[in-house]
Design a protein around this motif. Sequence first.
Motif, short mmCIF file in Angstrom:
data_model
loop_
_atom_site.label_atom_id
_atom_site.label_comp_id
_atom_site.label_asym_id
_atom_site.label_seq_id
_atom_site.Cartn_x
_atom_site.Cartn_y
_atom_site.Cartn_z
N UNK A 407 0.81 -1.22 0.00
CA UNK A 407 0.00 0.00 0.00
C UNK A 407 0.84 1.27 0.00
N UNK A 408 2.13 1.15 0.30
CA UNK A 408 2.96 2.36 0.39
C UNK A 408 4.08 2.38 -0.65
N UNK A 409 4.04 1.45 -1.60
CA UNK A 409 5.04 1.49 -2.67
C UNK A 409 4.84 2.77 -3.48
N UNK A 410 5.87 3.57 -3.64
CA UNK A 410 5.69 4.83 -4.38
C UNK A 410 5.39 4.59 -5.85
N UNK A 411 4.52 5.42 -6.39
CA UNK A 411 4.20 5.35 -7.82
C UNK A 411 5.26 6.13 -8.59
N UNK A 412 5.99 5.47 -9.51
CA UNK A 412 7.04 6.19 -10.24
C UNK A 412 6.45 7.13 -11.30
N UNK A 413 6.61 8.42 -11.07
CA UNK A 413 6.13 9.43 -12.01
C UNK A 413 7.31 10.34 -12.36
N UNK A 414 7.45 10.62 -13.65
CA UNK A 414 8.54 11.47 -14.10
C UNK A 414 8.56 12.82 -13.40
N UNK A 415 9.76 13.28 -13.06
CA UNK A 415 9.91 14.54 -12.35
C UNK A 415 10.38 15.67 -13.26
N UNK A 416 10.71 15.33 -14.50
CA UNK A 416 11.20 16.35 -15.42
C UNK A 416 10.06 17.14 -16.05
N UNK A 417 10.42 18.20 -16.74
CA UNK A 417 9.44 19.02 -17.45
C UNK A 417 8.81 18.20 -18.57
N UNK A 418 7.57 18.50 -18.92
CA UNK A 418 6.94 17.79 -20.04
C UNK A 418 7.77 17.96 -21.31
N UNK A 419 7.90 16.87 -22.04
CA UNK A 419 8.67 16.91 -23.29
C UNK A 419 7.73 16.82 -24.47
N UNK A 420 8.17 17.37 -25.59
CA UNK A 420 7.36 17.34 -26.81
C UNK A 420 7.31 15.92 -27.36
N UNK A 421 6.17 15.55 -27.91
CA UNK A 421 6.04 14.25 -28.57
C UNK A 421 6.80 14.28 -29.88
N UNK A 422 7.74 13.40 -30.08
CA UNK A 422 8.51 13.42 -31.33
C UNK A 422 7.61 13.11 -32.52
N UNK A 423 7.95 13.70 -33.63
CA UNK A 423 7.13 13.52 -34.82
C UNK A 423 8.03 13.27 -36.02
N UNK A 424 7.72 12.19 -36.72
CA UNK A 424 8.45 11.86 -37.95
C UNK A 424 7.47 11.95 -39.10
N UNK A 425 7.81 12.76 -40.08
CA UNK A 425 6.90 13.05 -41.19
C UNK A 425 6.77 11.85 -42.12
N UNK A 426 5.53 11.47 -42.34
CA UNK A 426 5.26 10.38 -43.28
C UNK A 426 5.18 10.95 -44.69
N UNK A 427 5.86 10.32 -45.61
CA UNK A 427 5.83 10.77 -47.00
C UNK A 427 5.31 9.65 -47.88
N UNK A 428 4.74 10.03 -48.99
CA UNK A 428 4.23 9.02 -49.93
C UNK A 428 5.40 8.29 -50.57
N UNK A 429 5.24 7.02 -50.86
CA UNK A 429 6.32 6.28 -51.51
C UNK A 429 6.57 6.82 -52.91
N UNK A 430 7.77 6.65 -53.42
CA UNK A 430 8.06 7.09 -54.80
C UNK A 430 7.10 6.45 -55.79
N UNK A 431 6.85 7.09 -56.90
CA UNK A 431 5.96 6.50 -57.92
C UNK A 431 6.48 5.14 -58.37
N UNK A 432 5.56 4.31 -58.79
CA UNK A 432 5.93 2.99 -59.29
C UNK A 432 6.93 3.12 -60.44
#
Length: 734
Positions: A407-432
């Motif tokens: 009942x007293x095990x600490x819940x591990x929660x990040x202590x740092x500032x919120x970080x941005x969600x990384x984003x990788x741009x999806x591109x259309x595949x080259x034409x056939x």
Amino acid sequence: MAVHSLTSVNSAEEVQSRPKVQTTFRPDIEGLRAVAVVAVVLFHAAMPGVTGGYVGVDVFFVISGFLITGLLWREVDSTGSVRLRAFYGARARRLLPASAAVGVITMIASFLLLPPLRVPSVLHDGIASALYVSNYRFLQQGVDYFTAHSFPSPFLHYWSLGVEEQFYLVWAPMFLGTAWLMGRVRRRKKAESIVSQQPFLVVLTLVAVGSFALSLVTTYLAPVTAFYPLPTRAWQLALGGLVALTAGYWRRLPRHVASVIGWAGLGMIVLACIWFDPTTLFPGTAALLPTVGAILVIAAGCATPSLGCGHFLGWSPMQAIGRISYSWYLWHWPVLVLAPELSGHRLGLPARLAAALLSAGLAWLTLRCLENPLRFSPTIRNSPWRSLALGGVATAIAVCVGLTLLTVVPTPVGRGAPAATPHVTATSPPPAGSPMAAYDAAVQRAFGEVQAAVAASAGLTAVPSNLDPPLAGLVEQPGFPADGCLRDFVQSGHPECAKGDVTSATTVALVGDSHAYMWAPALEQVATEQHWRLEVLAKAGCPFMDLYNQNSLFRDVNENSSHCEQWRTQIITRLRTEHPRLVVVDTWRGYGFDETAPPTAGYAAYDSAWIASLTRLVQQLRAMGSTVLVLGPNPDPHTSVPVCLSGHLDDVMACTPLRSTAVNTSGIAAESAATQAGGGQYADLTDLFCTADRCPAVVGNTLVYSDSNHITNEYSRLLVPAIGALADRALAHG
């Protein structure tokens, strides 16, 4: 709790002519306890040359079967009854206080020393151990005793205590019931009420034969299932009991014959300790060697307890070790597991041996200050009810401590500032019809964006407060969905697991073990976007290669426990029928490696058998007309990253491995060459995880690893553009 006397002795001569069970103290058995506990302790301390020391537990089982059966038979023989209160009271007084005390201290130490994410599991293990059902908890969790030492539970050794306590619960009623049935039969036949050993011999023989048959079959079908429970271990206890019932016959052995038998038995135990290792299929027939060895030592001691090997076992240092054997067994494993947490680093062999000696000192203190005072206290000893109450209170205290700490095990929660969600741009595949350079450029663009996000997170110090997924929701295993597409160790066959555009004529198959399955979130999104039909075919613990034909030991273990070879054959047949345009293959590269034990697979990733098998696999898939894409390994952090982060919320770098230790560059190069030799394409994924020197555990706010080797579903989805570009390139130029 005892029934009325069922028999009376009418013939003193007949009683005197029957073989008796020896009632005097047996120093040779005390010394045999010392052999057993030293073997186990040295095995757990990873002492070179004692790779089979785990058989010490089997020796303990035989000893328990001999002593408890002898005790019960003497009571039945003299009174026709078993006083259950007295029997269980004596066991409770002898065993439960020390076990509970060590358990409480272990739970408190684990709470203080272990990362918060590991603590709840350990506390549940402690509660199960206090209730003597930990063997079934480990069985239910599928914990392999021989491969659980990377992140072991400090209560793992309590499994054998569970077997012992369950044995006590069953054995006394079994003797009482047999005596009762004998009395009823004799009264019905109006026969003389002389207690005969024959029914007990028959019962124990049936138990031994049935249990051994079950153990033998289960060992070959599912070794973990055979290792822990009482039904597959009862034969060892029953054989010890048979020696107790036939002790009178063993005492008639000539001294020189008994001496030879005793030394032979001790030699068998030592041979098992140095010959066996964690790759040995166990218990099965292998357990016969230490079991029969213990039987021979005990049987020889019935005739000459102080001669032959009995002289060695009766040596005063052996007696001293034997006296502390129970407490030493209780202490040694938690000390070995928790000492590295206290010191902050792994222990070398000298340090492990020092920890083992420290645990022996704790055992001596426990014997002097706890075991003996309670065991021999007249107030407690003369009252079965007080003895039972003592055991019940000790157990209740241990359980309550575990529940309170939960009942007293600490819940591990990040202590740092919120970080941005990384984003990788999806591109259309080259034409056939585009040239390969266009597809290479698309792959490079996607990889470049991921590399930028990875590099930006390389210096992260505190765990972001918006970590995705949050640490609090993780356990020490990957969070895979229960969709049936990842078969477990004992499931055979494979259901229809179509994802993406299930009506598409373009089929892509993702094949392998759980490391292939961790790419299902990414490939499912790619398949949906590209209108492919994705077929997910994965089985945990089974590399999708023909390695089973290369090593007979590994084939024996896995063909029966996990059905790997049968599953692989079924999937190959299915791929031939479905003709997927692209087969994506991935597998864990940790097979054959363990940081505290010898290889358990009989081969190692990247060795010659592995590389040759990969080439054959690619050739086989190419012969079906499929393009083959082999995904390289993700870096190996050598620790459970979520667990590590939960203990280092302000120091992410403590859980961030160096690229030089996490990436096997030469192995990847060998796999790449092998894949190309077979006509397939190979994707080195290292740059999706690592900078030039580090492999971050967190990228942006995304947690990379779900345990010690799998990536999270969130990071898999983050890499969709990169995985999609690799699949596009493979399909366009297969």
